[in-house]
Motif scaffolding. Sequence first.
Motif, PDB file in Angstrom:
ATOM      1  N   MET A 207       0.864  -1.086  -0.109  1.00 60.11           N
ATOM      2  CA  MET A 207      -0.056   0.154  -0.040  1.00 60.11           C
ATOM      3  C   MET A 207       0.928   1.016   0.015  1.00 60.11           C
ATOM      4  O   MET A 207       0.552   2.224  -0.565  1.00 60.11           O
ATOM      5  CB  MET A 207      -1.078   0.146   1.023  1.00 60.11           C
ATOM      6  N   LEU A 208       1.860   1.379   0.790  1.00 53.95           N
ATOM      7  CA  LEU A 208       2.957   2.447   0.765  1.00 53.95           C
ATOM      8  C   LEU A 208       3.461   2.600  -0.426  1.00 53.95           C
ATOM      9  O   LEU A 208       3.743   3.628  -0.972  1.00 53.95           O
ATOM     10  CB  LEU A 208       3.916   2.047   1.765  1.00 53.95           C
ATOM     11  N   ALA A 209       3.744   1.345  -1.184  1.00 57.43           N
ATOM     12  CA  ALA A 209       4.524   1.387  -2.583  1.00 57.43           C
ATOM     13  C   ALA A 209       3.559   1.734  -3.775  1.00 57.43           C
ATOM     14  O   ALA A 209       3.764   2.237  -4.900  1.00 57.43           O
ATOM     15  CB  ALA A 209       5.005   0.424  -2.817  1.00 57.43           C
ATOM     16  N   GLY A 210       2.159   2.157  -3.302  1.00 64.31           N
ATOM     17  CA  GLY A 210       1.183   2.185  -4.434  1.00 64.31           C
ATOM     18  C   GLY A 210       0.872   1.478  -5.133  1.00 64.31           C
ATOM     19  O   GLY A 210       0.631   1.354  -6.405  1.00 64.31           O
TER      20      GLY A 210
ATOM     21  N   LEU B 279      -1.684   7.215  -8.946  1.00 60.26           N
ATOM     22  CA  LEU B 279      -0.663   6.294  -8.387  1.00 60.26           C
ATOM     23  C   LEU B 279       0.513   5.957  -9.110  1.00 60.26           C
ATOM     24  O   LEU B 279       1.846   5.816  -8.299  1.00 60.26           O
ATOM     25  CB  LEU B 279      -1.439   4.871  -7.999  1.00 60.26           C
ATOM     26  N   VAL B 280       0.726   5.958 -10.581  1.00 61.31           N
ATOM     27  CA  VAL B 280       1.813   5.999 -11.347  1.00 61.31           C
ATOM     28  C   VAL B 280       2.563   7.204 -10.764  1.00 61.31           C
ATOM     29  O   VAL B 280       3.911   7.013 -10.649  1.00 61.31           O
ATOM     30  CB  VAL B 280       1.560   5.904 -12.856  1.00 61.31           C
ATOM     31  N   GLU B 281       1.918   8.328 -10.932  1.00 61.92           N
ATOM     32  CA  GLU B 281       2.631   9.596 -10.401  1.00 61.92           C
ATOM     33  C   GLU B 281       3.119   9.677  -9.177  1.00 61.92           C
ATOM     34  O   GLU B 281       4.039   9.954  -8.741  1.00 61.92           O
ATOM     35  CB  GLU B 281       1.877  10.698 -10.610  1.00 61.92           C
ATOM     36  N   TYR B 282       2.452   9.014  -8.088  1.00 61.58           N
ATOM     37  CA  TYR B 282       2.777   8.820  -6.839  1.00 61.58           C
ATOM     38  C   TYR B 282       4.209   8.044  -6.886  1.00 61.58           C
ATOM     39  O   TYR B 282       5.170   8.250  -6.079  1.00 61.58           O
ATOM     40  CB  TYR B 282       1.710   8.307  -5.981  1.00 61.58           C
ATOM     41  N   ARG B 283       4.012   6.983  -7.337  1.00 61.88           N
ATOM     42  CA  ARG B 283       5.071   5.661  -7.235  1.00 61.88           C
ATOM     43  C   ARG B 283       6.330   6.610  -7.995  1.00 61.88           C
ATOM     44  O   ARG B 283       7.488   6.412  -7.403  1.00 61.88           O
ATOM     45  CB  ARG B 283       4.859   4.759  -8.230  1.00 61.88           C
TER      46      ARG B 283
ATOM     47  N   GLY C 145      10.835   4.845  -3.626  1.00 66.35           N
ATOM     48  CA  GLY C 145      11.790   3.956  -4.585  1.00 66.35           C
ATOM     49  C   GLY C 145      11.579   2.293  -3.782  1.00 66.35           C
ATOM     50  O   GLY C 145      11.605   2.550  -2.656  1.00 66.35           O
ATOM     51  N   VAL C 146      11.432   1.412  -4.603  1.00 65.44           N
ATOM     52  CA  VAL C 146      11.115   0.297  -3.942  1.00 65.44           C
ATOM     53  C   VAL C 146      12.517  -0.902  -4.452  1.00 65.44           C
ATOM     54  O   VAL C 146      12.853  -0.923  -5.594  1.00 65.44           O
ATOM     55  CB  VAL C 146      10.045  -0.466  -4.449  1.00 65.44           C
ATOM     56  N   VAL C 147      12.799  -1.485  -3.498  1.00 62.99           N
ATOM     57  CA  VAL C 147      13.951  -2.612  -3.634  1.00 62.99           C
ATOM     58  C   VAL C 147      13.357  -3.672  -3.250  1.00 62.99           C
ATOM     59  O   VAL C 147      12.777  -4.015  -2.136  1.00 62.99           O
ATOM     60  CB  VAL C 147      15.139  -2.136  -2.611  1.00 62.99           C
ATOM     61  N   PHE C 148      13.313  -4.733  -4.173  1.00 66.02           N
ATOM     62  CA  PHE C 148      12.800  -6.202  -4.107  1.00 66.02           C
ATOM     63  C   PHE C 148      13.818  -7.080  -3.468  1.00 66.02           C
ATOM     64  O   PHE C 148      14.933  -7.174  -3.760  1.00 66.02           O
ATOM     65  CB  PHE C 148      12.059  -6.557  -5.277  1.00 66.02           C
ATOM     66  N   GLN C 149      12.973  -8.116  -3.125  1.00 64.16           N
ATOM     67  CA  GLN C 149      13.776  -9.520  -2.512  1.00 64.16           C
ATOM     68  C   GLN C 149      14.993 -10.017  -3.470  1.00 64.16           C
ATOM     69  O   GLN C 149      16.130 -10.317  -3.274  1.00 64.16           O
ATOM     70  CB  GLN C 149      13.192 -10.427  -1.787  1.00 64.16           C
ATOM     71  N   PHE C 150      14.448 -10.201  -4.782  1.00 62.95           N
ATOM     72  CA  PHE C 150      14.924 -10.963  -5.917  1.00 62.95           C
ATOM     73  C   PHE C 150      15.620  -9.814  -6.765  1.00 62.95           C
ATOM     74  O   PHE C 150      15.586 -10.023  -7.745  1.00 62.95           O
ATOM     75  CB  PHE C 150      14.091 -11.982  -6.557  1.00 62.95           C
ATOM     76  N   PHE C 151      15.638  -8.650  -6.478  1.00 63.35           N
ATOM     77  CA  PHE C 151      16.342  -7.578  -7.245  1.00 63.35           C
ATOM     78  C   PHE C 151      15.456  -6.901  -8.280  1.00 63.35           C
ATOM     79  O   PHE C 151      15.839  -5.946  -8.763  1.00 63.35           O
ATOM     80  CB  PHE C 151      18.076  -7.995  -7.753  1.00 63.35           C
TER      81      PHE C 151
ATOM     82  N   ILE D  66      10.792   8.445  -0.036  1.00 65.64           N
ATOM     83  CA  ILE D  66      10.502   7.122   1.108  1.00 65.64           C
ATOM     84  C   ILE D  66      11.303   6.266   0.310  1.00 65.64           C
ATOM     85  O   ILE D  66      11.081   6.085  -1.121  1.00 65.64           O
ATOM     86  CB  ILE D  66       9.127   6.759   1.112  1.00 65.64           C
ATOM     87  N   LEU D  67      12.304   5.447   0.939  1.00 63.35           N
ATOM     88  CA  LEU D  67      12.765   4.303   0.358  1.00 63.35           C
ATOM     89  C   LEU D  67      12.126   2.923   0.933  1.00 63.35           C
ATOM     90  O   LEU D  67      12.193   2.854   2.157  1.00 63.35           O
ATOM     91  CB  LEU D  67      14.422   4.095   0.377  1.00 63.35           C
ATOM     92  N   LEU D  68      11.611   1.931  -0.014  1.00 59.07           N
ATOM     93  CA  LEU D  68      10.991   0.973   0.597  1.00 59.07           C
ATOM     94  C   LEU D  68      11.774  -0.329   0.208  1.00 59.07           C
ATOM     95  O   LEU D  68      12.197  -0.385  -0.944  1.00 59.07           O
ATOM     96  CB  LEU D  68       9.574   0.654  -0.003  1.00 59.07           C
ATOM     97  N   GLY D  69      12.022  -1.441   1.153  1.00 61.58           N
ATOM     98  CA  GLY D  69      12.570  -2.360   0.918  1.00 61.58           C
ATOM     99  C   GLY D  69      12.106  -3.793   1.271  1.00 61.58           C
ATOM    100  O   GLY D  69      11.367  -3.915   2.419  1.00 61.58           O
TER     101      GLY D  69
END
Lengths: 806, 233
Positions: free
Chosen positions: B53-56, B80-84, B89-95, B160-163
Amino acid sequence: MALTNPRYLALVLKKVLRDLRQGWLSFGACVAMLALSVSLFLAFNSAAYSLKRSTESNYQKLHFLDFTLLVSNISQSALSRVSQIPGVASVQGRATSSIKVLLDPPSVPEFRSRSVDGLLIGLPFDRRPEVNDVYVEKGRYLSQARGEALLEARFAKHHNFQLGDSIRVSTFNGERRFSVVGLVSSPEYVWMATNPFDPRPMDKRFGVVFVSDSDAFSALGGSFYNEIHVRVAEGEDAESVQTVAEERMSPYLRRSSISREQQPSHALVLRDERAFQGLAAFFPVVFLTLSSVTLFSTLWQLVSRQRRQIGILMSQGCSPFDLLSHYLILGLIVGCVGTVLGVLIGVPLGHLATKFYTRTLGLPFVEIITPVTSLALIVLLALGLSFLAAWTATNRVLKLDPIKALRSEFKEGWAPRSETLLDRFLPTRLKFGLRNLLRNPGRTILSILGIAVSVAQIVMTLAIFDSQNETLGYYFSSVHRYDFEVQMDHVTGATSLPHVASWPETESVEYCLRRPATLVFNGQEVRTNVWGLEPKNELLRLYNKRGERVYVSSEPFLFMGPVQMERLGVQPGDAVTLSLNRNNADAPVFRFSIAGALHEPLANPPKLDLALLQQISEKSEEVPPGGINTLLVKAKPGMAEALQARLDAEEQFRRYSSPAETRDEVESLLRMLNASKSLILAFTTIFALVVLLGTTTMNVLERSREFATLSCLGVSDTKLASLLLIETVILWFFGFLLGLPAGIALGTEMMNSFQSQLLQLDLSLGLSNVFTTAVVSLLVCVAALLNGLLKLRSLPLTAATQDRFE
Amino acid sequence: MSTLVRFENTERVYQLGERHVQALYPLNLTIDNDEFVMILGPSGSGKTTMMNMLAGMDSPTAGHLYVGNEEVSAMSREQLVEYRRQNVGVVFQFFNLIPNLTALENIQFVVELTGSSGDAHKALEAVGLAKRQHHFPHELSGGEQQRVAIARALVKEPPILLGDEPTGNLDVATGQRVLKIFQDIHKEGRCVIIVTHNRAITAAATRVITLGDGKIRSDEKNPNPLPAEEVIW
């Protein structure tokens, strides 16, 4: 193998059915295309086979000839020389003569001429002929020695002749009148044609009138036969019997005999059989390919979506082979349903097609059969291809590593070993698009081939259309510039004719002389008409291949087009001999040189100088000096109708034709051909759409995680769509690059196969059509992208970023 | 210091056939712009739902979610696209790196597609991979790939940086290096929110929120976060 366990099999079937229900639209499309393919194959094959059987049945019941001997004046008693030849079953002497059927007033509104060519054929009135009997569709057979006629049924229908009507015909020996007692069909005129190379329908411009032998003799002016029709006994070799008959009757032969295969109607029936067989091959191939590609792409997508499911089952101990069998069963179910549906539709469709076509031909005896071998062949082919498509799409299950199937990692694929110098200069998006093409080479090749095949087909079809239009334009606008071609019954001195040039409706007139002639070169003999044209001919212009005007010369030169040159086997500069009086073996022979080839796509008669032909005619036949028999007349603007009325009023000018009529006939003949080409065009477009729809959708599905990640990083749908668009445009570019020359090559090949003794076309492709092909194919590619874009838009981001969605 | 993220009775229910699954019960929570938050919880605790939800990428079924002055929960697809693009910024487990683009190109690609003014070279330098910029993902180690992914998330300079389990796929030493980058980013004044099931790494954060069965079980501040290199798991 677990499949032998009924409980497991039941579960597999349940899962297969659920998979089918989930993807009913794609699987439905596969079934529909497969059914279409099977049904068209069966319909066309059964039409071809039934046509063959029906004509054979007609030939048998009506005792169709095996060969004809064209003789000069032989009596009934001389026929025994043929009937005694071993292997001959029956012989029928026949008196035939060319006639003009008089139509007064014109019975068909659009038909301008008041008389049409025809043939008067003599039949015994007191018994049925032993060869080439007729089938009486309406009325009765001849019963009187004189004054009765049987009329070919289609001609009668066109010109509204009824039983009891009177029909007037003009013969060498004057006008005759007969009472129509029957409307008939004849095995000699299943296809109403007098020339096996001219497929233009002649039903309304050629009348076949059957009368008693006595009436036919009277028209010919004697009591002799000029044709012998022979039927060979069952099991005998017709060709050897024909050779023996030719030898035995050689003193009487007017010209070489005609075998059944050379008989115009039969030759065209054979052509139609071949056409049906061609259609029976073409459409099913297109649809089978389409259904295989669709099945392949649907199953490929299914396996991609169920990758994790496969991994889970593998981790639970399922063998890859068992898992693969599940997808193969699915493919076979689709194949079986499509095939059964196709058979259920195809068999009655074949019956309908046969009924329609045999009715058009007027075949009285019809046999409708669906060949069992065709049925078996298409069933095996459909099932085999479905299995193959399913195997190709799903055999990667065998190689799938359960760990990899379970783990969420980006699709492995090609990546460059290292960055090249070129990479540094290319814009990132273009670079990305180009590299993505190499990521899944199989899919890329499939896409490019799909586009290339479609482009090639479009180019080929449009090129044929272009060539046709150019040829018709050239033939009817540049060459034939007159409005009416008046043909007189006899060669007449120009001075004794009404002075057409001084009519107020006439713009110009040119005189011609047409004579039947025999040309010989190196033993090769060609019988044709020759035309004498005025030296500065303007109304019937001649051009060479370079488009330059050519004029007939007073020197002994013959001008002809490539079709005639090929028939005679001559080259420019060759010397040929020409003789005019075919009935006189001692007629003088003249030497001519072949002039440079004319640009003549249609097989027109050779031309020479009018004065030269008049001199030769005077030496060969009894014709008046300076005689002509054809007038080319051009009307003043807007006065064609008035000029026609003038021609109608003149007794000598009652038989005329106009290039506009011929053009209408040619165009109506081409309409059928064009309709089939339009169908090819439509199927081609569908083909490209289906292939690309499949590959683009696969592309999006395989890279859904990549697209979802980009979306999470704030890349809009439009930008993502632009990435796919770039890739599609690159694919289209390569497909177009391959397809364009392939299409031109295909078109040339197609043209070569069309070349006949009637027609020779050169392939031409206008720039506008190249542009049209480019635009149409690009639009198809973009349209195919839509499904991928919709999938992209509906990607569940949270699952797709972890590759968990199914 | 100011409030950057505000959950107000935020709730998420998934409808699976006829079954309702309450992934997140009404949640009330604020996160400041200078915090390094770790959201801890086992599978099904609701932590990934919260991050999505935080990542939009997902929207609440009830309640509100505000980031800055904007209500994310009320945004349209396009917003939401604009929000993202602007905020996270999102960092995923599998890069989730694109395999046929080099490290630098992976970042440039996002810069170009999002129209951001970020510098891909600098972003790569910031994670210590300037020398590996022309290497393709298959030529990089797991840790290097994750650092490229962080650079890619950071290049847009989001607040915000999300991991999502950013160390979940890495060995301890590599994980420590990645954790250190997150700490550095936080020190530069950015809000970092990491979702993890690994209790040990929460020692590196300034605040730890523990979730269980879709509810907050604890919310603790950590005034003395451990340096990344001292975090052992």
